[in-house]
Scaffold this motif. Structure first.
Motif, PDB file in Angstrom:
ATOM      1  N   ILE A  58       0.944  -1.276   0.063  1.00  0.00           N
ATOM      2  CA  ILE A  58      -0.008  -0.041   0.123  1.00  0.00           C
ATOM      3  C   ILE A  58       0.798   1.300   0.057  1.00  0.00           C
ATOM      4  O   ILE A  58       1.749   1.402   0.829  1.00  0.00           O
ATOM      5  CB  ILE A  58      -0.967  -0.112   1.099  1.00  0.00           C
ATOM      6  N   THR A  59       0.749   2.249  -0.955  1.00  0.00           N
ATOM      7  CA  THR A  59       1.522   3.460  -1.111  1.00  0.00           C
ATOM      8  C   THR A  59       0.718   4.538  -0.708  1.00  0.00           C
ATOM      9  O   THR A  59      -0.312   4.638  -1.580  1.00  0.00           O
ATOM     10  CB  THR A  59       2.032   3.590  -2.577  1.00  0.00           C
ATOM     11  N   ILE A  60       0.893   5.155   0.290  1.00  0.00           N
ATOM     12  CA  ILE A  60      -0.062   6.257   0.829  1.00  0.00           C
ATOM     13  C   ILE A  60       0.803   7.556   0.889  1.00  0.00           C
ATOM     14  O   ILE A  60       1.929   7.510   1.384  1.00  0.00           O
ATOM     15  CB  ILE A  60      -0.277   5.865   2.303  1.00  0.00           C
ATOM     16  N   VAL A  61       0.116   8.732   0.129  1.00  0.00           N
ATOM     17  CA  VAL A  61       0.944  10.092   0.216  1.00  0.00           C
ATOM     18  C   VAL A  61       0.065  10.926   1.467  1.00  0.00           C
ATOM     19  O   VAL A  61      -1.285  10.802   0.982  1.00  0.00           O
ATOM     20  CB  VAL A  61       0.745  10.709  -1.147  1.00  0.00           C
ATOM     21  N   THR A  62       0.575  11.485   2.118  1.00  0.00           N
ATOM     22  CA  THR A  62      -0.186  12.157   3.253  1.00  0.00           C
ATOM     23  C   THR A  62       0.793  13.345   3.573  1.00  0.00           C
ATOM     24  O   THR A  62       1.848  13.370   3.233  1.00  0.00           O
ATOM     25  CB  THR A  62      -0.521  11.306   4.497  1.00  0.00           C
ATOM     26  N   ALA A  63       0.184  14.297   4.424  1.00  0.00           N
ATOM     27  CA  ALA A  63       0.975  15.365   4.584  1.00  0.00           C
ATOM     28  C   ALA A  63       0.690  15.583   6.234  1.00  0.00           C
ATOM     29  O   ALA A  63      -0.164  15.293   6.727  1.00  0.00           O
ATOM     30  CB  ALA A  63       0.427  16.690   4.113  1.00  0.00           C
ATOM     31  N   GLY A  64       1.691  15.958   6.970  1.00  0.00           N
ATOM     32  CA  GLY A  64       1.701  16.567   8.039  1.00  0.00           C
ATOM     33  C   GLY A  64       3.001  16.773   8.784  1.00  0.00           C
ATOM     34  O   GLY A  64       4.163  16.803   8.082  1.00  0.00           O
ATOM     35  N   THR A  65       3.149  17.288  10.066  1.00  0.00           N
ATOM     36  CA  THR A  65       4.616  17.680  10.586  1.00  0.00           C
ATOM     37  C   THR A  65       5.365  16.238  10.853  1.00  0.00           C
ATOM     38  O   THR A  65       4.683  15.154  10.955  1.00  0.00           O
ATOM     39  CB  THR A  65       4.199  18.177  11.945  1.00  0.00           C
ATOM     40  N   ASP A  66       6.568  16.244  11.155  1.00  0.00           N
ATOM     41  CA  ASP A  66       7.236  15.102  11.513  1.00  0.00           C
ATOM     42  C   ASP A  66       6.674  14.269  12.555  1.00  0.00           C
ATOM     43  O   ASP A  66       6.800  13.051  12.751  1.00  0.00           O
ATOM     44  CB  ASP A  66       8.713  15.607  11.852  1.00  0.00           C
ATOM     45  N   GLN A  67       6.231  14.902  13.620  1.00  0.00           N
ATOM     46  CA  GLN A  67       5.676  14.342  14.686  1.00  0.00           C
ATOM     47  C   GLN A  67       4.280  13.462  14.372  1.00  0.00           C
ATOM     48  O   GLN A  67       4.225  12.460  14.538  1.00  0.00           O
ATOM     49  CB  GLN A  67       5.330  15.200  15.977  1.00  0.00           C
ATOM     50  N   VAL A  68       3.528  14.084  13.610  1.00  0.00           N
ATOM     51  CA  VAL A  68       2.414  13.418  13.143  1.00  0.00           C
ATOM     52  C   VAL A  68       2.619  12.235  12.051  1.00  0.00           C
ATOM     53  O   VAL A  68       1.951  11.064  12.312  1.00  0.00           O
ATOM     54  CB  VAL A  68       1.427  14.371  12.203  1.00  0.00           C
ATOM     55  N   ILE A  69       3.536  12.434  11.365  1.00  0.00           N
ATOM     56  CA  ILE A  69       3.845  11.348  10.487  1.00  0.00           C
ATOM     57  C   ILE A  69       4.448  10.242  11.323  1.00  0.00           C
ATOM     58  O   ILE A  69       4.285   8.982  10.864  1.00  0.00           O
ATOM     59  CB  ILE A  69       4.986  11.705   9.163  1.00  0.00           C
TER      60      ILE A  69
END
Length: 177
Positions: free
Chosen positions: A61-72
């Motif tokens: 599964i390849t997921i592209v998402t966005a967030g701060t380093d902490q959220v990722i």
């Protein structure tokens, strides 16, 4: 007088990350992974999934998402705790990775617009999959940015419809991640 607010931590930037998740290929796995995102209010910008190791029934599964380093990091740890997940890799921080996307693009037009659509498709290396007197369907594989540029230009010529696969990604080099 010195303000205490200047010592406050700086807000972390929100960055785009590509995660590669190896999972057992069994019913409900994708729903559990997507549920993890939606249940916590995280957005998925792109999602692709396919069986990659048929004999072992493993899918990527390849997921592209966005967030701060902490959220990722939080997303990564929560994904790792799901039972059917074998491995989670953040391709963005792992090093250089290769990302590609496929788009099918329908363009309609006559006369000069038709000539321009063919010229642009050729310049981008798009294949013509279907051609009628009034329209074309082009296939373009490339980076998301390249596809976006192609769509913007085709929008001026007669863009009718777009279908995109989402991003497929893999780390560079000989190692398996």
């Amino acid at each position: 007088m010195k303000s205490h607010y200047s010592d406050a931590p700086k807000a972390q930037p929100i960055l785009r990350h590509t995660l590669s998740v190896l999972v057992d290929n069994e019913p409900g796995v994708l729903a559990r992974v997507v549920g993890l995102f939606s249940g916590r209010g995280y957005n998925i910008e792109s999602l692709t999934v396919s069986e990659t190791e048929h004999e072992q029934h493993v899918s990527r599964i390849t997921i592209v998402t966005a967030g701060t380093d902490q959220v990722i990091e939080q997303i990564r740890h929560q994904l790792e705790r799901l039972v059917p997940v074998h491995r989670v890799t953040d391709l963005t921080v792992q090093g250089e990775s290769i990302e590609r996307e496929l788009a099918l693009v329908k363009v309609a037009g006559k006369g000069e617009a038709r000539v321009e659509a063919l010229r642009l498709a050729s310049a981008f290396g798009a294949r013509t999959l279907d051609a009628t007197v009034t329209s074309f369907v082009f296939e373009l594989t490339g980076s998301s940015e390249e596809i976006e540029r192609f769509l913007r230009l085709m929008g001026e010529v007669g863009l009718v419809e777009v279908s995109r696969t989402g991003i497929a990604a893999m780390a560079r080099g000989a190692e398996t991640i």
